[in-house]
Write an enzyme that holds these catalytic residues in place. Structure first.
Site, short mmCIF file in Angstrom:
data_model
loop_
_atom_site.label_atom_id
_atom_site.label_comp_id
_atom_site.label_asym_id
_atom_site.label_seq_id
_atom_site.Cartn_x
_atom_site.Cartn_y
_atom_site.Cartn_z
N ARG A 1 60.45 53.46 -8.62
CA ARG A 1 59.93 52.69 -9.75
C ARG A 1 60.41 51.24 -9.72
O ARG A 1 60.36 50.55 -10.75
CB ARG A 1 60.37 53.34 -11.06
CG ARG A 1 59.95 54.80 -11.18
CD ARG A 1 60.53 55.42 -12.43
NE ARG A 1 60.18 56.83 -12.55
CZ ARG A 1 60.58 57.63 -13.55
NH1 ARG A 1 61.37 57.15 -14.49
NH2 ARG A 1 60.21 58.90 -13.58
N CYS B 1 46.62 36.40 -10.13
CA CYS B 1 45.91 36.97 -8.99
C CYS B 1 46.82 37.95 -8.25
O CYS B 1 46.49 39.11 -8.08
CB CYS B 1 45.43 35.86 -8.05
SG CYS B 1 44.25 34.74 -8.83
N ARG C 1 44.88 41.29 -7.39
CA ARG C 1 43.61 41.76 -7.96
C ARG C 1 42.44 41.01 -7.33
O ARG C 1 41.33 41.53 -7.22
CB ARG C 1 43.60 41.58 -9.47
CG ARG C 1 43.68 40.14 -9.91
CD ARG C 1 43.31 39.91 -11.36
NE ARG C 1 43.44 38.50 -11.69
CZ ARG C 1 42.51 37.58 -11.47
NH1 ARG C 1 41.36 37.92 -10.91
NH2 ARG C 1 42.71 36.32 -11.80
N SER C 2 42.68 39.75 -6.93
CA SER C 2 41.60 38.90 -6.44
C SER C 2 42.20 37.93 -5.43
O SER C 2 43.24 37.33 -5.69
CB SER C 2 40.98 38.13 -7.60
OG SER C 2 39.97 37.24 -7.17
N HIS D 1 37.60 37.78 -1.31
CA HIS D 1 36.27 37.17 -1.42
C HIS D 1 36.24 35.81 -0.73
O HIS D 1 37.25 35.11 -0.65
CB HIS D 1 35.84 37.03 -2.88
CG HIS D 1 36.80 36.25 -3.72
ND1 HIS D 1 37.89 36.83 -4.35
CD2 HIS D 1 36.86 34.92 -4.03
CE1 HIS D 1 38.56 35.92 -5.01
NE2 HIS D 1 37.96 34.74 -4.84
N ASN E 1 49.68 33.12 -0.20
CA ASN E 1 50.33 34.28 -0.80
C ASN E 1 50.95 35.21 0.22
O ASN E 1 52.06 35.71 0.03
CB ASN E 1 49.32 35.05 -1.65
CG ASN E 1 48.81 34.27 -2.84
OD1 ASN E 1 47.68 34.46 -3.27
ND2 ASN E 1 49.63 33.39 -3.40
#
Length: 289
Positions: free
Chosen positions: A152, A171, A191-192, A232, A202
């Site tokens: 965790r 993001c 997430r994107s 994308h 990143n």
């Protein structure tokens, strides 16, 4: 060819060839001239590295100084004040700066929020509970040193109660730290992922973070996994990316961390150096906001 170049070119080519095309759909992002920023995109992709080399693209220059500054701004300074970046000549967050010069309750603000409760009494073998409340970074470091078998050990920036007060919903929103033997592995979730601009930043910067945390907690490096929910490619980036994928590549650069640093917050920007970075020239991509 550096391993990151190989994985990046392969997935990028797949996105262009088979990705869902959002042209004509009601999209949120737009360019500075107001034109909708359409994309080609895939769902649920992953980069995976064994940490035998530092993941940094060589078929175009990644501005590693800017990437390090953003990493320190979020994780070491735990700041949401864009002026900290601007003082260092870094303007990557200018488009999202709010009237108070911040990005709202996002990124560093979330990491600085004291929200993780630790029972120090249990840790010390006491029958009496002695609770301490830590922020997410302190709790992460504490957990890796005192609760290494936990499944965790995670941080999250996606605070659903405060999303409406964020200039940009995060993001890269989650890290999951896993210890096996004496090796520290890291899974990062996005997430994107803006394939041309944000993603190379990143991937490299969170690998630096993994190395920083491993050094100060005494672990060897395990695996590094970067999960992307929706990688994308914006329509105005397509042609330049095609040219980038066809460019020559080079061996991955080396990375050096000052071995004298034993406390996470003692790291300075100069304590991390990217060495022997051979790359093709940089490419300018239009920002979609």
């Amino acid at each position: 060819m550096a391993d990151f170049d190989l994985q990046y070119n392969r997935l990028g080519t797949e996105i262009l060839a088979t990705g869902h095309d959002t042209t004509g759909e009601d999209v949120r992002a737009h360019y500075a001239d107001g034109t909708p920023a359409y994309t080609k995109q895939l769902i649920g992709k992953q980069f995976r590295f064994d940490n035998s080399e530092f993941p940094c693209l060589t078929n175009k220059k990644t501005l590693m100084d800017k990437s390090k500054e953003e990493l320190f701004w979020i994780w070491v300074e735990k700041s949401n004040d864009v002026r900290w970046l601007q003082e260092r000549g870094n303007h990557i967050w200018d488009e999202w700066m709010m009237k108070d010069f911040s990005v709202g309750t996002a990124y560093g603000w979330q990491l600085a929020k004291k929200c993780r409760v630790v029972d120090l009494g249990k840790l010390n073998g006491s029958e009496l509970s002695q609770y301490a409340v830590m922020d997410q970074v302190d709790w992460l470091l504490h957990s890796l040193q005192h609760d290494r078998s936990s499944r965790r050990i995670m941080t999250s920036l996606f605070d659903v109660e405060r999303l409406h007060r964020m200039a940009l919903q995060p993001c890269v929103y989650e890290t999951h730290w896993i210890v096996e033997g004496n090796k520290l592995s890291l899974i990062v979730k996005a997430r994107s992922s803006d394939y041309a601009l944000g993603l190379p930043f990143n991937v490299s910067q969170y690998n630096i973070l993994q190395r920083m945390v491993a050094q100060v907690t005494g672990y060897e490096l395990g695996e590094y996994i970067f999960d992307m929910d929706i990688p994308h490619i914006y329509d105005r980036h397509e042609e330049k990316l095609k040219k980038q994928f066809a460019r020559p590549t080079h061996e991955a650069p080396k990375i050096w961390l000052n071995p004298e640093v034993k406390n996470f917050y003692d790291f300075k920007l100069d304590d991390i150096q990217i060495l022997d970075y051979k790359h093709e020239s940089g490419l300018l991509f239009e920002v979609a906001i």
